[in-house]
Design a protein around this motif. Structure first.
Motif, short mmCIF file in Angstrom:
data_model
loop_
_atom_site.label_atom_id
_atom_site.label_comp_id
_atom_site.label_asym_id
_atom_site.label_seq_id
_atom_site.Cartn_x
_atom_site.Cartn_y
_atom_site.Cartn_z
N SER A 110 5.74 -3.17 0.59
CA SER A 110 4.32 -3.08 0.94
C SER A 110 3.44 -3.49 -0.23
CB SER A 110 3.98 -1.65 1.37
OG SER A 110 4.17 -0.75 0.30
N ASN A 135 -7.67 -1.50 -3.24
CA ASN A 135 -7.82 -1.02 -1.87
C ASN A 135 -6.55 -1.09 -1.03
OD1 ASN A 135 -10.52 -0.38 -2.21
ND2 ASN A 135 -11.24 -2.38 -1.52
N THR A 136 -5.40 -1.33 -1.66
CA THR A 136 -4.17 -1.34 -0.87
C THR A 136 -3.80 0.09 -0.49
OG1 THR A 136 -2.76 -1.27 -2.83
CG2 THR A 136 -3.28 -3.46 -1.94
N LYS A 137 -3.14 0.23 0.64
CA LYS A 137 -2.83 1.55 1.20
C LYS A 137 -2.07 2.43 0.20
CE LYS A 137 -0.61 3.74 5.14
NZ LYS A 137 0.20 3.54 6.33
N GLU A 138 -1.07 1.84 -0.46
CA GLU A 138 -0.23 2.64 -1.37
C GLU A 138 -0.59 2.44 -2.84
OE1 GLU A 138 3.87 3.45 -0.22
OE2 GLU A 138 3.65 1.82 1.24
N GLU A 145 -1.71 -7.35 2.87
CA GLU A 145 -3.05 -6.80 2.67
C GLU A 145 -3.96 -7.71 1.85
OE1 GLU A 145 -3.27 -2.32 2.16
OE2 GLU A 145 -1.20 -2.72 1.52
#
Length: 142
Positions: free
Chosen positions: A25, A55-58, A134
């Motif tokens: 990811s 701003n990436t989810k992880e 992303e």
């Protein structure tokens, strides 16, 4: 604009980013700066923010910020990946890249670093199934 990498080498780096991000990811970007600014660390952090890498989810995005003319390189790993690999990983990677740059192996230095980063991302942030990209994989310039 860029006299250190050919168009073919830049395209190869984009492909390396795609491959390095596969099954993870994580996100990787390369930014090539051609300005003569003297506060590169501040500029690199600003680029990290403007590319929305935080701003990436992880929180596992990595930026390779390079100014070939000024012999400057920094690697910014967001907090998610940084917690996993620790500062020693970035320091070693930085040393390996700059050693290649000293031999004018700009493409190989970046490509190897991208692949090693991808290996770490796959280890700590594996992803199976449909992997949402992303962030764009292309190189950015200033």
């Amino acid at each position: 604009m860029n006299h250190f990498l050919t168009n073919t080498e830049m395209a190869s780096l984009v492909e390396a980013i795609k491959l390095a991000e596969d099954h993870s990811s994580g996100e990787i970007r390369v930014h090539i700066d051609s300005t003569g600014l003297d506060n590169f660390a501040k500029k690199a952090f600003s680029i990290f923010q403007s590319l929305e890498m935080h701003n990436t989810k992880e929180r596992n995005a990595v930026l390779f910020y390079v100014n070939f003319e000024q012999h400057y390189l920094t690697i910014i790993g967001d907090e998610g990946i940084h917690k996993k690999v620790k500062q020693s990983f970035w320091d070693t990677l930085h040393d390996e890249i700059t050693a290649e740059f000293a031999k004018e192996n700009y493409h190989n230095g970046l490509k190897e670093a991208i692949m090693k980063t991808g290996f770490e991302l796959k280890k700590y942030f594996p992803f199976e199934g449909e992997n949402i990209n992303e962030l764009p994989n292309d190189l950015s310039f200033s």
